[in-house]
Design a protein around this motif. Structure first.
Motif: not given
Length: 89
Positions: A13-20, A53-54, A56-57
């Motif tokens: 559920t994280l955005t790219y920025e949150q995951a990064r 996750r990153c 994937q984005w």
């Protein structure tokens, strides 16, 4: 963790920025050392999930760019050549 294994639900559920940003924190903690083995392993697994996750984005963004360029008639091979991480020196 392989790229075909979906990340944990909370990571998905994280955005790219949150995951990064969280990945940067995980790496910093691992590099600092001092964590017990079990905590280090948990951090490593979390980092793998965050990195997936990153990716994937980034893959999704690359696909959207390729689709947009194809719709405009631009060749998609140019996107792949620019993003493969190699240099033409």
């Amino acid at each position: 963790m392989s790229s075909t294994t979906p990340p944990p639900a909370d990571v998905a559920t994280l955005t790219y920025e949150q995951a990064r940003d969280e990945l940067v924190q995980v790496v910093s903690r691992l590099e600092a050392g001092g964590e017990p083995l079990e905590a280090s392993l948990a951090l490593w697994e979390r980092g793998e999930a965050l990195a997936a996750r990153c990716q994937q984005w980034l893959d999704g963004a690359r696909e959207r760019l390729a689709s947009a360029r194809a719709a405009d008639g631009a060749p998609s091979a140019a996107v792949d050549a620019q993003d493969d991480g190699t240099e033409d020196d």
